[in-house]
Design a protein around this motif. Structure first.
Motif, PDB file in Angstrom:
ATOM      1  N   PRO A   1       0.799  -1.227   0.000  1.00  0.00           N
ATOM      2  CA  PRO A   1       0.000   0.000   0.000  1.00  0.00           C
ATOM      3  C   PRO A   1       0.832   1.277   0.000  1.00  0.00           C
ATOM      4  O   PRO A   1       0.332   2.347  -0.361  1.00  0.00           O
ATOM      5  CB  PRO A   1      -0.831  -0.119   1.285  1.00  0.00           C
ATOM      6  N   VAL A   2       2.096   1.182   0.429  1.00  0.00           N
ATOM      7  CA  VAL A   2       2.983   2.352   0.406  1.00  0.00           C
ATOM      8  C   VAL A   2       4.127   2.036  -0.546  1.00  0.00           C
ATOM      9  O   VAL A   2       5.087   1.337  -0.197  1.00  0.00           O
ATOM     10  CB  VAL A   2       3.519   2.666   1.817  1.00  0.00           C
ATOM     11  N   SER A   3       4.035   2.529  -1.745  1.00  0.00           N
ATOM     12  CA  SER A   3       5.017   2.212  -2.778  1.00  0.00           C
ATOM     13  C   SER A   3       4.972   3.285  -3.849  1.00  0.00           C
ATOM     14  O   SER A   3       3.916   3.886  -4.111  1.00  0.00           O
ATOM     15  CB  SER A   3       4.700   0.832  -3.385  1.00  0.00           C
ATOM     16  N   TRP A   4       6.133   3.528  -4.484  1.00  0.00           N
ATOM     17  CA  TRP A   4       6.172   4.456  -5.616  1.00  0.00           C
ATOM     18  C   TRP A   4       5.447   3.887  -6.825  1.00  0.00           C
ATOM     19  O   TRP A   4       5.193   4.594  -7.793  1.00  0.00           O
ATOM     20  CB  TRP A   4       7.620   4.772  -5.988  1.00  0.00           C
ATOM     21  N   ARG A   5       5.121   2.593  -6.769  1.00  0.00           N
ATOM     22  CA  ARG A   5       4.343   1.990  -7.861  1.00  0.00           C
ATOM     23  C   ARG A   5       3.029   2.721  -8.098  1.00  0.00           C
ATOM     24  O   ARG A   5       2.590   2.876  -9.252  1.00  0.00           O
ATOM     25  CB  ARG A   5       4.053   0.520  -7.520  1.00  0.00           C
ATOM     26  N   LYS A   6       2.402   3.194  -7.049  1.00  0.00           N
ATOM     27  CA  LYS A   6       1.064   3.772  -7.191  1.00  0.00           C
ATOM     28  C   LYS A   6       1.074   5.070  -8.000  1.00  0.00           C
ATOM     29  O   LYS A   6       0.301   5.219  -8.953  1.00  0.00           O
ATOM     30  CB  LYS A   6       0.425   3.954  -5.824  1.00  0.00           C
ATOM     31  N   PRO A   7       1.932   6.068  -7.688  1.00  0.00           N
ATOM     32  CA  PRO A   7       1.950   7.246  -8.559  1.00  0.00           C
ATOM     33  C   PRO A   7       2.436   6.943  -9.970  1.00  0.00           C
ATOM     34  O   PRO A   7       2.061   7.637 -10.914  1.00  0.00           O
ATOM     35  CB  PRO A   7       2.897   8.216  -7.833  1.00  0.00           C
ATOM     36  N   ILE A   8       3.246   5.884 -10.125  1.00  0.00           N
ATOM     37  CA  ILE A   8       3.701   5.508 -11.469  1.00  0.00           C
ATOM     38  C   ILE A   8       2.537   4.952 -12.278  1.00  0.00           C
ATOM     39  O   ILE A   8       2.207   5.452 -13.360  1.00  0.00           O
ATOM     40  CB  ILE A   8       4.833   4.464 -11.395  1.00  0.00           C
ATOM     41  N   THR A   9       1.906   3.910 -11.757  1.00  0.00           N
ATOM     42  CA  THR A   9       0.855   3.230 -12.525  1.00  0.00           C
ATOM     43  C   THR A   9      -0.383   4.097 -12.686  1.00  0.00           C
ATOM     44  O   THR A   9      -0.991   4.122 -13.759  1.00  0.00           O
ATOM     45  CB  THR A   9       0.485   1.897 -11.852  1.00  0.00           C
ATOM     46  N   PHE A  10      -0.761   4.814 -11.644  1.00  0.00           N
ATOM     47  CA  PHE A  10      -1.955   5.645 -11.744  1.00  0.00           C
ATOM     48  C   PHE A  10      -1.721   6.839 -12.657  1.00  0.00           C
ATOM     49  O   PHE A  10      -2.608   7.248 -13.408  1.00  0.00           O
ATOM     50  CB  PHE A  10      -2.409   6.106 -10.357  1.00  0.00           C
TER      51      PHE A  10
END
Length: 269
Positions: free
Chosen positions: A61-70
């Motif tokens: 839930p806390v990852s740089w993946r989220k701003p990347i993918t979104f």
């Protein structure tokens, strides 16, 4: 008496392909959507660099993946919706309103997720503080707005046959139908996660979204892939029937991919 033969009437020109003035081709709202979509994609790609420098996990839930993918996903979706809306038979004012709301909502969603990533806290299902709760509820409300706008565009695609080259109407309708499956899976993830969080099972809420993520991801971009294929085929020398058959095959292939993701969700849920 003039016996000259009158010139034959010009064939009808489809709205999606008709010659237009510069003002018609690039209306202000469409330009705004294109610029906004490009900026959202740029934000996502920028966070690839942040991930490379800062490190950290890809999952969780806390990852740089989220701003990347979104960022990339919302940017591509906004570009696609702004483009394909020109093939839909609907009023110019309604189209401008829907695109404006959609663009603003895309920015709101990506901004909320990005802010929470930099704060190193979860963006979804996070009720730890009043600010976190406000962000989480805003993202959920923004998802409802996205569903409303895309539902209106879907209704326009199915109510009146879209314009465009051979296969475009099928591509648009199939793309919107598959997108609907993606939106429903997203709504299911949010509803389940919020319920588990509200009942004191926050970690379970985060884990509950995993089975539906493949279905959600595959479904969202059919509305870009299928119409882009129909438009690319229009640039070839193949006849209309061949192009239509190819689009039909692509729609069938996409349906199989969605079915496979749905089976995966059912098995792993």
């Amino acid at each position: 008496m003039d016996n000259r033969t009158a010139p034959a009437p010009a064939p009808p020109v489809l709205a999606g392909d008709r010659p237009r003035t510069r003002r018609d081709v690039t209306p202000r709202i469409t330009r705004l959507c294109y610029v906004t979509g490009a900026l959202l994609i740029g934000s996502g790609l920028l966070h690839v660099v942040v991930l490379a420098v800062d490190g950290g996990p890809w999952e969780g839930p806390v990852s740089w993946r989220k701003p990347i993918t979104f960022g990339v996903s919302f940017g591509l979706t906004l570009l696609a919706v702004a483009w394909i809306s020109s093939y839909l038979r609907m009023g110019a004012r309604l189209r401008a309103v829907l695109l404006g709301v959609f663009a603003a909502d895309c920015v709101l969603e990506v901004a909320g997720i990005t802010v929470q990533a930099w704060r190193r806290v979860p963006s979804h299902f996070n009720m730890e503080t009043p600010f976190d709760t406000a962000v989480s509820m805003t993202l959920a409300a923004g998802g409802a707005v996205l569903v409303g706008v895309l539902s209106a565009l879907t209704a326009a695609a199915f109510t009146r046959r879209p314009d465009g080259p051979p296969g475009m109407a099928l591509a648009l309708r199939a793309g919107f139908a598959v997108l609907g499956a993606g939106l429903l899976s997203g709504a299911a993830m949010i509803a389940r996660g919020v319920y588990l969080t509200r009942t004191g099972h926050q970690l379970a809420g985060y884990a509950s979204t995993a089975p539906l993520k493949p279905l959600h991801g595959v479904s969202l971009h059919a509305v870009l892939v299928l119409p882009a294929l129909a438009r690319a085929l229009d640039l070839t020398s193949w006849g209309p029937r061949v192009r239509l058959r190819i689009v039909r095959a692509a729609v069938g292939g996409y349906a199989l991919a969605v079915a496979a993701a749905l089976v995966w969700a059912a098995v792993t849920c």
